[in-house]
Design a protein around this motif. Structure first.
Motif, short mmCIF file in Angstrom:
data_model
loop_
_atom_site.label_atom_id
_atom_site.label_comp_id
_atom_site.label_asym_id
_atom_site.label_seq_id
_atom_site.Cartn_x
_atom_site.Cartn_y
_atom_site.Cartn_z
N ILE A 114 -31.60 1.18 -26.60
CA ILE A 114 -32.67 1.43 -25.63
C ILE A 114 -32.50 2.88 -25.22
CG2 ILE A 114 -33.63 0.82 -23.38
CD1 ILE A 114 -32.57 -2.02 -23.88
N ILE A 115 -33.56 3.67 -25.44
CA ILE A 115 -33.49 5.11 -25.22
C ILE A 115 -34.59 5.55 -24.25
CG2 ILE A 115 -32.46 5.63 -27.45
CD1 ILE A 115 -35.32 6.39 -28.41
N THR A 116 -34.41 6.73 -23.70
CA THR A 116 -35.50 7.30 -22.91
C THR A 116 -36.66 7.57 -23.85
OG1 THR A 116 -34.53 9.50 -23.20
CG2 THR A 116 -34.03 8.33 -21.14
N ARG A 117 -37.84 7.37 -23.37
CA ARG A 117 -39.06 7.38 -24.20
C ARG A 117 -39.38 8.77 -24.73
NH1 ARG A 117 -43.42 3.47 -24.57
NH2 ARG A 117 -44.69 4.32 -26.23
N LEU A 118 -39.64 8.84 -26.03
CA LEU A 118 -40.17 10.04 -26.66
C LEU A 118 -41.66 9.82 -26.91
CD1 LEU A 118 -37.39 10.91 -29.27
CD2 LEU A 118 -37.75 11.89 -27.01
N GLU A 119 -42.44 10.85 -26.80
CA GLU A 119 -43.90 10.72 -26.90
C GLU A 119 -44.36 10.10 -28.21
OE1 GLU A 119 -47.46 13.87 -27.04
OE2 GLU A 119 -46.11 14.04 -25.31
N SER A 120 -43.69 10.39 -29.31
CA SER A 120 -44.15 9.91 -30.62
C SER A 120 -43.64 8.52 -30.99
CB SER A 120 -43.74 10.90 -31.71
OG SER A 120 -42.33 10.95 -31.82
N LEU A 121 -42.86 7.89 -30.12
CA LEU A 121 -42.33 6.57 -30.42
C LEU A 121 -43.12 5.47 -29.74
CD1 LEU A 121 -38.45 7.02 -30.13
CD2 LEU A 121 -39.85 7.01 -32.19
N ASN A 122 -43.20 4.33 -30.39
CA ASN A 122 -43.76 3.13 -29.79
C ASN A 122 -42.71 2.49 -28.90
OD1 ASN A 122 -46.16 3.48 -31.19
ND2 ASN A 122 -45.52 2.16 -32.87
N PHE A 123 -43.10 1.49 -28.13
CA PHE A 123 -42.14 0.80 -27.26
C PHE A 123 -41.01 0.18 -28.09
CE2 PHE A 123 -41.06 -3.21 -24.85
CZ PHE A 123 -40.24 -2.58 -23.93
N ILE A 124 -41.36 -0.49 -29.19
CA ILE A 124 -40.36 -0.99 -30.14
C ILE A 124 -40.62 -0.25 -31.43
CG2 ILE A 124 -39.48 -2.98 -31.40
CD1 ILE A 124 -40.48 -4.74 -29.09
N ASP A 125 -39.62 0.53 -31.88
CA ASP A 125 -39.83 1.38 -33.05
C ASP A 125 -38.55 1.46 -33.88
OD1 ASP A 125 -41.43 2.92 -34.70
OD2 ASP A 125 -41.96 4.34 -33.13
N SER A 126 -38.70 2.00 -35.07
CA SER A 126 -37.58 2.20 -35.98
C SER A 126 -37.86 3.45 -36.81
CB SER A 126 -37.39 0.99 -36.89
OG SER A 126 -38.50 0.85 -37.76
N PRO A 127 -36.83 4.03 -37.41
CA PRO A 127 -37.08 5.19 -38.27
C PRO A 127 -38.05 4.86 -39.41
CG PRO A 127 -34.73 4.93 -37.88
CD PRO A 127 -35.41 3.73 -37.31
N ASP A 128 -37.90 3.69 -40.00
CA ASP A 128 -38.77 3.29 -41.11
C ASP A 128 -40.22 3.17 -40.67
OD1 ASP A 128 -36.44 3.23 -42.54
OD2 ASP A 128 -36.35 1.06 -42.73
#
Length: 104
Positions: free
Chosen positions: A40-54
């Motif tokens: 669980i990380i601080t939110r980055l603009e380009s990420l979804n709420f649940i995301d992965s590198p793939d």
């Protein structure tokens, strides 16, 4: 019954608020990280709420490669703060990729 409704509302509101400030980032087991990780990380603009590198690579680059995975992991590591580190969750990984599986 009223108590269940209140609890459901509190959980719903908490998830909505959390989705604005944190992301659940799931790294499947790969060579550099053989056990995988869910953080669980601080939110980055380009990420979804649940995301992965793939999932990020598929969305933004049109495909998944080892180079893209590594770049996304490095960017997330440099630009966000880890709030909580958890074991790998294949369910959350599947959710992030829409059920697609990519080679390790």
């Amino acid at each position: 019954m009223k108590r269940v409704l209140v609890i459901a509302c509190v959980v719903g509101i908490s998830l909505f608020i959390a989705s604005r400030f944190v992301s659940i980032f799931v790294v499947q087991p790969i060579g550099a990280l053989p056990e995988g990780r869910t953080v669980i990380i601080t939110r980055l603009e380009s990420l979804n709420f649940i995301d992965s590198p793939d999932a990020w690579c598929e969305r933004n680059m049109g495909g998944v490669s080892l180079l893209c995975r590594g770049g996304v992991i490095a960017r997330v590591g440099n630009q966000s703060k880890v709030v909580l580190s958890l074991p790998y969750s294949s369910t959350l990984y599947d959710f992030s990729t829409g059920g697609k599986r990519y080679e390790r």
